[in-house]
Design an enzyme around this catalytic site. Structure first.
Site, PDB file in Angstrom:
ATOM      1  N   ASP A 125      24.750  63.786  20.783  1.00 35.24           N
ATOM      2  CA  ASP A 125      24.082  63.963  22.069  1.00 35.24           C
ATOM      3  C   ASP A 125      23.010  65.040  21.972  1.00 35.24           C
ATOM      4  OD1 ASP A 125      25.917  62.172  22.839  1.00 35.24           O
ATOM      5  OD2 ASP A 125      26.896  63.423  24.370  1.00 35.24           O
ATOM      6  N   ASP A 182      19.174  64.730  22.869  1.00 33.34           N
ATOM      7  CA  ASP A 182      18.514  65.593  23.853  1.00 33.34           C
ATOM      8  C   ASP A 182      17.271  66.241  23.269  1.00 33.34           C
ATOM      9  OD1 ASP A 182      20.413  64.962  25.650  1.00 33.34           O
ATOM     10  OD2 ASP A 182      21.562  66.827  25.445  1.00 33.34           O
ATOM     11  N   LEU A 219      28.940  31.120  43.182  1.00 32.08           N
ATOM     12  CA  LEU A 219      29.786  30.170  42.459  1.00 32.08           C
ATOM     13  C   LEU A 219      30.894  29.655  43.367  1.00 32.08           C
ATOM     14  CD1 LEU A 219      30.246  32.234  39.177  1.00 32.08           C
ATOM     15  CD2 LEU A 219      28.835  30.191  39.450  1.00 32.08           C
ATOM     16  N   GLU A 266      33.429  33.446  30.561  1.00 29.63           N
ATOM     17  CA  GLU A 266      33.014  34.851  30.653  1.00 29.63           C
ATOM     18  C   GLU A 266      33.872  35.574  31.668  1.00 29.63           C
ATOM     19  OE1 GLU A 266      28.875  34.995  31.828  1.00 29.63           O
ATOM     20  OE2 GLU A 266      28.365  33.414  30.419  1.00 29.63           O
ATOM     21  N   LYS A 305      34.375  37.550  35.012  1.00 27.69           N
ATOM     22  CA  LYS A 305      33.635  37.609  36.283  1.00 27.69           C
ATOM     23  C   LYS A 305      33.630  39.067  36.734  1.00 27.69           C
ATOM     24  CE  LYS A 305      33.142  35.235  40.691  1.00 27.69           C
ATOM     25  NZ  LYS A 305      32.862  36.396  41.522  1.00 27.69           N
ATOM     26  N   ASP A 351      33.047  42.372  38.676  1.00 25.72           N
ATOM     27  CA  ASP A 351      33.067  42.602  40.117  1.00 25.72           C
ATOM     28  C   ASP A 351      32.036  43.663  40.496  1.00 25.72           C
ATOM     29  OD1 ASP A 351      33.824  42.222  42.673  1.00 25.72           O
ATOM     30  OD2 ASP A 351      35.715  43.324  42.533  1.00 25.72           O
ATOM     31  N   ARG A 376      20.492  40.523  45.083  1.00 23.05           N
ATOM     32  CA  ARG A 376      20.639  39.123  45.457  1.00 23.05           C
ATOM     33  C   ARG A 376      20.230  38.908  46.914  1.00 23.05           C
ATOM     34  NH1 ARG A 376      24.686  36.064  47.741  1.00 23.05           N
ATOM     35  NH2 ARG A 376      24.599  33.882  47.126  1.00 23.05           N
ATOM     36  N   GLU A 406      24.857  41.380  36.369  1.00 23.84           N
ATOM     37  CA  GLU A 406      25.704  42.084  37.329  1.00 23.84           C
ATOM     38  C   GLU A 406      25.618  43.595  37.120  1.00 23.84           C
ATOM     39  OE1 GLU A 406      27.037  39.834  39.166  1.00 23.84           O
ATOM     40  OE2 GLU A 406      28.694  40.746  40.280  1.00 23.84           O
ATOM     41  N   TYR A 447      23.679  37.905  32.108  1.00 25.31           N
ATOM     42  CA  TYR A 447      24.338  36.654  31.720  1.00 25.31           C
ATOM     43  C   TYR A 447      23.491  35.412  31.989  1.00 25.31           C
ATOM     44  CZ  TYR A 447      25.809  37.457  36.610  1.00 25.31           C
ATOM     45  OH  TYR A 447      25.828  37.760  37.940  1.00 25.31           O
ATOM     46  N   LYS A 453      39.732  32.468  40.084  1.00 24.61           N
ATOM     47  CA  LYS A 453      40.218  33.755  40.610  1.00 24.61           C
ATOM     48  C   LYS A 453      41.695  33.907  40.302  1.00 24.61           C
ATOM     49  CE  LYS A 453      36.907  35.015  43.653  1.00 24.61           C
ATOM     50  NZ  LYS A 453      36.606  36.271  44.166  1.00 24.61           N
ATOM     51  N   CYS A 499      49.453  74.308  52.396  1.00 24.33           N
ATOM     52  CA  CYS A 499      49.281  73.523  51.173  1.00 24.33           C
ATOM     53  C   CYS A 499      50.613  73.398  50.425  1.00 24.33           C
ATOM     54  CB  CYS A 499      48.236  74.210  50.301  1.00 24.33           C
ATOM     55  SG  CYS A 499      48.112  73.510  48.646  1.00 24.33           S
ATOM     56  N   CYS A 534      50.337  75.690  47.057  1.00 21.40           N
ATOM     57  CA  CYS A 534      50.216  77.152  47.028  1.00 21.40           C
ATOM     58  C   CYS A 534      50.561  77.801  48.355  1.00 21.40           C
ATOM     59  CB  CYS A 534      48.794  77.535  46.636  1.00 21.40           C
ATOM     60  SG  CYS A 534      47.604  77.221  47.955  1.00 21.40           S
ATOM     61  N   CYS A 576      42.915  72.402  51.309  1.00 13.71           N
ATOM     62  CA  CYS A 576      43.521  73.711  51.117  1.00 13.71           C
ATOM     63  C   CYS A 576      42.387  74.725  51.035  1.00 13.71           C
ATOM     64  CB  CYS A 576      44.331  73.714  49.825  1.00 13.71           C
ATOM     65  SG  CYS A 576      44.845  75.359  49.374  1.00 13.71           S
ATOM     66  N   CYS A 594      44.048  78.173  44.681  1.00 12.52           N
ATOM     67  CA  CYS A 594      45.143  77.198  44.661  1.00 12.52           C
ATOM     68  C   CYS A 594      45.194  76.544  43.274  1.00 12.52           C
ATOM     69  CB  CYS A 594      44.906  76.127  45.721  1.00 12.52           C
ATOM     70  SG  CYS A 594      46.083  74.762  45.607  1.00 12.52           S
TER      71      CYS A 594
HETATM   72  S1  IVH Z   1      26.830  33.268  36.774  1.00 13.12           S
HETATM   73  C1  IVH Z   1      24.167  30.459  39.344  1.00 13.12           C
HETATM   74  N1  IVH Z   1      28.381  34.878  35.439  1.00 13.12           N
HETATM   75  O1  IVH Z   1      29.797  36.234  40.716  1.00 13.12           O
HETATM   76  C2  IVH Z   1      25.357  31.296  39.135  1.00 13.12           C
HETATM   77  N2  IVH Z   1      28.124  35.251  37.753  1.00 13.12           N
HETATM   78  O2  IVH Z   1      30.783  34.624  42.947  1.00 13.12           O
HETATM   79  C3  IVH Z   1      25.021  32.547  38.480  1.00 13.12           C
HETATM   80  N3  IVH Z   1      29.323  37.205  38.599  1.00 13.12           N
HETATM   81  O3  IVH Z   1      26.744  35.833  42.364  1.00 13.12           O
HETATM   82  C4  IVH Z   1      26.182  33.407  38.358  1.00 13.12           C
HETATM   83  N4  IVH Z   1      30.179  37.821  36.684  1.00 13.12           N
HETATM   84  O4  IVH Z   1      27.186  38.070  41.154  1.00 13.12           O
HETATM   85  C5  IVH Z   1      27.873  34.570  36.632  1.00 13.12           C
HETATM   86  N5  IVH Z   1      29.681  36.269  34.107  1.00 13.12           N
HETATM   87  C6  IVH Z   1      29.171  35.963  35.304  1.00 13.12           C
HETATM   88  C7  IVH Z   1      29.451  36.705  36.455  1.00 13.12           C
HETATM   89  C8  IVH Z   1      28.903  36.318  37.672  1.00 13.12           C
HETATM   90  C9  IVH Z   1      30.076  38.100  37.976  1.00 13.12           C
HETATM   91  C10 IVH Z   1      29.047  37.220  40.048  1.00 13.12           C
HETATM   92  C11 IVH Z   1      27.612  36.945  40.423  1.00 13.12           C
HETATM   93  C12 IVH Z   1      27.663  35.749  41.322  1.00 13.12           C
HETATM   94  C13 IVH Z   1      29.058  35.815  41.833  1.00 13.12           C
HETATM   95  C14 IVH Z   1      29.536  34.484  42.341  1.00 13.12           C
END
Ligand code: IVH
Length: 670
Positions: free
Chosen positions: A33, A37, A83, A113, A115, A117, A136, A179, A231, A320, A412, A415, A430, A435
């Protein structure tokens, strides 16, 4: 301009880009690092000397200066779709069958892949440089958050020109999608910061990422630790360039983007199911949260044949995982004290198995959450683990008859210091600086550059000093010995000596710095200056009433209450005695002049004056021996009234305090 400087700068940029990629994208740094830097500083120095040579894609330009007023809306080149979700193997099997039927083939290969979050984002590049990052939004138009996207260190600001050829005709201009996520660790950190600032917690990393990317000040975003995985490559000309999705992912990696490494090519639908099963457990160990698996047809020519429905493609689907839930009984609710001194209610549960993990505690976050859930000791509750480290309470399923309500303790639990809740805040804290639960944080703040500026007293050292019991309060720093320090890890004779020197030197810091360093809630550097200037000594401040505190400039009821609360706590007063004995500065210089036309007169300002700023008015009054204070009381001599005055004018009228306008004030001081 010597050509060599320009060349040197470009070389530095290339080197830095290379190392950023190694570190942030590949997670495999080649240099330390400190070396990184050094490179960055060298480039910054050159750019300072030659501002005309700064380019927008320079690695120094990730954090923009001024906060944006708002984000402009931007229309996506093609809609950003979502999706369809599936929740069972049956539903997923239907998807595979539909794909094969519509595509007219017996067998289809897929890419599976994670998904992620987070929130989806489209990036456009022109001539190899990042041009724009757009959220989006509603799918057809989003917000242009480019300055904030630039702070994500894994997002390349420039693509290696040699690699651009991979994109054929699209090299000049292309769009990728992916994402933006926040790791669990960064999420916890962001929440700790929010709590410390008295703001409500983010519910989960996704909200935290979304909230951060929409922050108007990119300097704050840079601090939040966002990351982005790509992706998708928007292919205007169709699928000619990359007839397979797996090839797209490989190309994105080669271009320098961060692609989630856990994707897998699946020769058959069975392999997809295997992948899903494998990640059901493994996902717990990821550093970020996923909310399922995405399954995509690998053949991108087939994507075109399959087409889309109104809102989602027919060539991809999300699977899911079922939420892992269980019911159990609340045995007790108690307050846990965190690193910043916040008391968090935690439920002790009848141990229960939730998807393979035994759970015996759940956080209830704060009193508002307890009220929302209407949860009492003895209740039966539904809990869930959605990947978070600490399980969440979903709801109460059965109230116990005669269930006992949780009451936040007044002292607390660690302490026995006073517990205080500031007006308008959800958190209880606190008040005792020393503490044990928050001592490490207190020490780090105390030693900070803008506080007592004790160089060398960093996290690793604070950990050891507290864990070994050498430091039990802030004042103990001043009785540390050479021998004690030398016995610590990574401490030699020389560094121990240096640290002792730093600690000794810190005693000379003035009263304002000391006040700031104590970490009294809401007392920042500026407030500390005002306090030191107004009271002139720690003793006077310590014995000031809340009313007297309100007379200090910029101090309102919330700050006054917090300061009074601090000094009411016996443990803090004992600490101050120790600090005084150690020789710290408890006297300051009073800014008030005892001479001059306005000596002893108190002024309050309200509204805007035509020719003077607030600071200028203040200086005028102070130069004449007067004092500017924050709020109107009977003791106020004059209220200076400008355009659009606030409630202070009403108060002045009600109390019969004299008011003057700008001309009147000038007469008084002249
Ligand atoms: S493909 C046309 N791949 O899930 C579809 N989406 O519920 C393009 N997401 O809007 C999406 N991981 O924000 C794709 N490996 C992945 C993803 C992914 C998360 C999200 C994305 C999408 C949402 C749909």
């Amino acid at each position: 301009m010597p050509k060599s400087v320009e060349k040197e700068m470009e070389k530095l940029r290339q080197e830095i880009r290379y190392h950023e990629h190694r570190y942030y994208v590949l997670d495999d740094p080649e240099i330390s690092d400190a070396e990184f830097d050094r490179l960055m500083r060298r480039l910054q120095d050159r750019e300072r000397e030659h501002p005309e040579l700064v380019t927008p894609d320079s690695p120094t330009q990730r954090v923009g200066g001024k906060p944006a007023g708002a984000f402009p809306k931007f229309h996506h080149s093609t809609p950003m779709m979502s999706l369809d979700n599936t929740y069972s193997v049956e539903e997923l099997t239907d998807f595979d069958r539909r794909v094969r039927e519509l595509g007219g083939r017996d067998k289809v290969d897929y890419v599976a892949e994670l998904k992620l979050d987070g929130l989806s984002m489209a990036l456009t590049y022109r001539n190899g440089a990042l041009e724009r990052g757009v959220t989006r939004g509603d799918g057809s138009k989003g917000e242009d958050v480019t300055p904030n996207v630039k702070t994500i260190r894994s997002v390349p600001l420039r693509i290696d020109p040699k690699k651009l050829a991979l994109l054929g005709d699209q090299a000049d201009q292309f769009e990728v999608r992916g994402e933006v996520i926040m790791t669990r660790k960064a999420f916890e950190r962001a929440n700790a910061q929010r709590e410390a600032a008295g703001e409500p917690r983010f519910a989960n990393p996704r909200n935290s990422a979304a909230g951060s990317i929409r922050q108007l000040d990119s300097r704050i975003v840079a601090d939040r630790g966002l990351d982005m995985y790509l992706y998708y490559l928007q292919a205007p000309g169709g699928a000619e360039l990359f007839p397979e999705h797996s090839k797209v992912l490989e190309a994105l990696s080669k271009l320098g983007f961060k692609v989630n490494p856990h994707w897998r090519y699946c020769r058959s639908f069975d392999e997809v199911l295997e992948y899903i099963r494998a990640w059901e457990e493994k996902r717990e160990k990821l550093e970020y949260e996923i909310d399922g698996i995405v399954i995509k047809v690998n053949n991108t020519r087939l994507w075109e044949e399959l087409g889309t429905t109104a809102k989602s493609p027919r060539w991809a689907v999300a699977f899911k995982y079922p939420a892992r839930q269980a019911t159990t009984v609340v045995r007790d609710i108690r307050a846990q004290v965190g690193r910043t001194g916040t008391l968090t209610p935690v439920a002790d549960l009848e141990p229960v198995d939730v998807g393979g993990v035994t759970v015996s505690h759940a956080t209830l976050h704060n009193m508002d959450e307890i009220a929302r859930l209407e949860i009492k000791i003895g209740d039966t509750i539904l809990i869930q683990r959605a990947g978070e480290v600490i399980p969440q309470v979903v709801k109460v399923t059965k109230h116990a008859s005669g269930g006992r309500a949780f009451v936040m303790p007044k002292k607390c639990p660690v302490c026995a210091g006073d517990v205080h809740r500031a007006e308008g805040e959800v958190a209880y804290r606190c008040v005792n600086v020393s503490c044990p639960a928050k001592l490490k944080e207190s020490l780090l703040h105390f030693a900070g550059r803008r506080a007592m500026n004790i160089d060398g007293l960093g996290e690793a050292l604070v950990e050891q000093l507290v864990d070994k019991g050498l430091v039990k309060d802030l004042a103990d720093l001043y009785s540390l010995t050479q021998e004690q320090l030398e016995n610590l890890e990574r401490m030699g004779e020389k560094s121990a000596q240096n640290l002792l020197g730093e600690i000794a030197a810190s005693k000379k810091n003035d009263l304002a710095r000391l006040l700031f360093a104590l970490g009294i809630r809401f007392v920042g550097e500026r407030t500390a200056e005002f306090l030191a200037g107004h009271f002139g000594s720690m003793e006077k401040l310590e014995s000031a009433s809340e009313e007297e505190l309100l007379e200090v400039e910029e101090i309102g009821p919330r700050i006054a209450e917090s300061i009074a609360e601090f000094f009411r706590e016996k443990r803090n007063r004992l600490l101050l005695e120790k600090l005084k004995k150690a020789g710290l500065q408890f006297e300051g210089t009073k800014s008030r002049k005892s001479e001059g036309k306005l000596a002893g007169k108190q002024f309050v300002l309200t509204g805007t004056l035509a020719h003077y700023s607030r600071d200028e008015v203040k200086r005028l009054i102070e130069d004449a021996g007067g004092r500017v204070i924050g709020s109107v009381s009977k003791k106020t001599d004059y209220v200076v009234v400008g355009a659009e005055p606030g409630s202070k004018l009403d108060k002045a009228k009600a109390l019969g305090v004299k008011t003057v306008d700008e001309a009147g004030l000038l007469k008084l001081v002249s």
